[in-house]
Write an enzyme that holds these catalytic residues in place. Structure first.
Site, PDB file in Angstrom:
ATOM      1  N   HIS A   1       0.828  -1.207   0.000  1.00 49.30           N
ATOM      2  CA  HIS A   1       0.000   0.000   0.000  1.00 49.30           C
ATOM      3  C   HIS A   1       0.862   1.257   0.000  1.00 49.30           C
ATOM      4  CE1 HIS A   1       0.566   1.042   4.324  1.00 49.30           C
ATOM      5  NE2 HIS A   1       0.577  -0.263   4.530  1.00 49.30           N
TER       6      HIS A   1
ATOM      7  N   CYS B   1       2.319  -4.993   7.054  1.00 47.18           N
ATOM      8  CA  CYS B   1       2.103  -4.777   5.624  1.00 47.18           C
ATOM      9  C   CYS B   1       3.305  -4.039   5.028  1.00 47.18           C
ATOM     10  CB  CYS B   1       0.824  -3.994   5.386  1.00 47.18           C
ATOM     11  SG  CYS B   1      -0.663  -4.988   5.626  1.00 47.18           S
TER      12      CYS B   1
END
Length: 536
Positions: free
Chosen positions: A436, A455
């Protein structure tokens, strides 16, 4: 918990499989009683009667039964898939990830075992310091070994040589020098018959020999900087001479003279070394670089051996579009059929919320995403903040959408302050790991970039979106920019899913032939070294 599966969807042990459908039964292997708790890879040993009972109950084919008897005899009935803390070993996690990928890609469930799968899923997910029930552990070890042989034969129409199998599931600790000697002076004429053929493995093996030669010369050639903290163009002195000498020995420059001047050649060599160690390549030798250059040859040899151990589970290089993330390198590499397309700086999980090592397929680009806050962050960070400040959610552009398990369900709305930035890239997995964007751009300027909750943050998300959607002409640069600045999520399916390989290498040779080293940020090298090497 460390899930080891590196760069591919096939496990390297399959080189021993062949396309024939029959093979003579393996010659019986005698029990190796030299393996004891003091030198074993795992401290857990099974009672030999358990295997007899297991085989009587399961009634596998004669060949599978022979393979299992030989396998455990060669290990002196040491557990194959669990370490002394009752955790799955790196080899077990590699095999299971491969196994899961096979089912995902083929839909083949011919050797699916519901009970074993449920048990393994639980063991993979749990991160516990408590030893599982001993009976359950022993039963799982036997079932996983049986499953290992069945899978290799069924999925790849071959049968493993039990002698070669031991190369992939180590039996006992050895002195690093002994292991090194066995790698460098092997009796077989054809090394590809017993060693992996992945190009990276061969390159690292050559570097291993070079470090071995350096070690045998008996001098560490350390750099003693004294009071100096930085060396740069124009400096002179003994430490500069030591620096030039070390750069020559490690292959970063080609001048063997012990010059005590920091010349333009020194600047070029320092930049090369800084690149190899993941430091900013500015040509100035600071204490960070000197620390890396002063790591002993013995330590570097062990680091190379640990990473070669990982590479035993690596196939030949992937073809077509694919993405490789190397966590300790803090970089992502995108490839197509013709080679590397681009590199990208990334931020990975910090210690305690480390990024999981696994592989999957990237299927979706999500523009202007919501961030569905994980329960652990809600519990540990957001709820305390809400108690201190009732307006916390509104200030952070967040909203509560319900409750689950006694916790509020929180999400952050799309926008520039969203923790996921303006776009995310999904490869659905049970670890809830994805790529992301991020509003925290300053972190990408740092050399060490372990800051996330697990992440992977991308320095150039627009480049990634454009590359993934390049075969969908209506997704122009303007359309992508527009989609990234909406008030609602926009999901786009990638036309052809792109394999993603999240790996953990602290030593490797790149495509330009440079040997790289990185810090063991999660302690995975340390854990493997403790299992691999006997300490005098």
């Amino acid at each position: 918990m460390y899930r080891l599966n590196i760069l591919g969807i096939l496990i390297w042990f399959l080189y021993a499989c062949n396309n024939g459908e029959s093979q003579t039964t393996a010659v019986a292997t005698q029990r190796d009683t030299t393996i004891v708790a003091a030198n074993s890879y795992s401290d857990i040993f099974l009672d030999s009667s358990l295997l007899s009972t297991f085989l009587a109950q399961r009634n596998p084919t004669d060949s599978i039964g022979s393979l299992m008897r030989n396998f455990y005899n060669s290990r002196n009935f040491q557990a194959a898939w669990f370490n002394e803390r009752g955790k799955l070993t790196n080899q077990a996690l590699s095999f299971w990830n491969l196994h899961e990928q096979h089912f995902k890609l083929t839909g083949d469930s011919a050797i699916y075992s519901q009970s074993l799968h449920a048990r393994m899923d639980r063991l993979v997910e749990e991160d516990t310091t408590l030893l599982p029930d001993r009976n359950l552990l022993e039963q799982t070890d036997l079932e996983l070994t049986e499953h290992f042989f069945h899978f290799a034969r069924y999925a790849y129409a071959g049968k493993l040589d039990p002698g070669k199998l031991q190369w992939y599931i180590p039996r006992k600790q050895v002195d690093a020098v002994r292991l090194l000697d066995s790698l460098l002076v092997h009796q077989g004429a054809n090394l590809d018959d017993w060693e992996p053929v992945n190009p990276m493995y061969g390159k690292v093996r050559r570097e291993l020999k070079r470090y071995y030669d350096l070690q045998r010369k008996g001098s560490e050639d350390s750099i003693l900087p004294g009071r100096n903290k930085v060396f740069q163009l124009g400096d002179t002195g003994l430490a500069v001479a030591q620096l030039n000498r070390k750069l020559f020995l490690l292959g970063d420059c080609h001048d063997s003279s012990k010059v005590d001047f920091y010349t333009a050649n020194t600047v070029a060599a320092v930049k090369r070394a800084q690149q190899r160690f993941g430091l900013t390549a500015n040509g100035v030798a600071d204490m960070r670089l000197i620390k890396e250059l002063n790591v002993s040859y013995r330590k570097r040899i062990e680091q190379l051996l640990v990473n070669m151990e990982r590479m035993r589970w690596v196939p030949r290089e992937a073809k077509g579009d694919h993405i490789i993330v190397n966590i300790p390198e803090f970089r992502l590499h995108a490839y197509n059929d013709t080679g590397k397309v681009f590199d990208m700086r990334i931020v990975v999980g910090k210690s305690g919320t480390s990024t999981v090592v696994f592989n999957d397929e990237l299927k979706y680009v999500v523009f202007s995403p919501y961030w569905n806050v994980p329960a652990s962050i809600v519990r540990n960070e957001i709820m305390p903040a809400m108690r201190r400040n009732p307006g916390y959610l509104a200030r952070k552009n967040m909203e509560q959408t319900g409750t689950s398990g006694g916790l509020p369900v929180i999400r952050q709305k799309p926008g520039g302050s969203n923790s996921l930035g303006l776009v995310k890239f999904l490869f659905p997995n049970s670890y809830n790991i994805y790529f992301h964007d991020t509003p925290s751009k300053s972190l990408f300027s740092q050399d060490k970039r372990a800051f996330s909750h697990g992440c992977i943050r991308l320095a150039e998300p627009v480049k990634m979106a454009q590359w993934l959607l390049r075969d969908q002409p209506h997704w122009t640069a303007e359309k992508i920019n527009e989609a990234m600045h909406q008030s609602k999520e926009k999901w786009v399916t990638v036309k052809q899913p792109v394999p993603v390989f999240i790996s953990y290498f602290t030593a490797w040779v790149d495509r330009e032939g440079l040997l790289h080293f990185r810090d063991d940020i999660y302690g995975h090298d340390k854990e493997m070294a403790e299992q691999m090497f006997a300490r005098k």
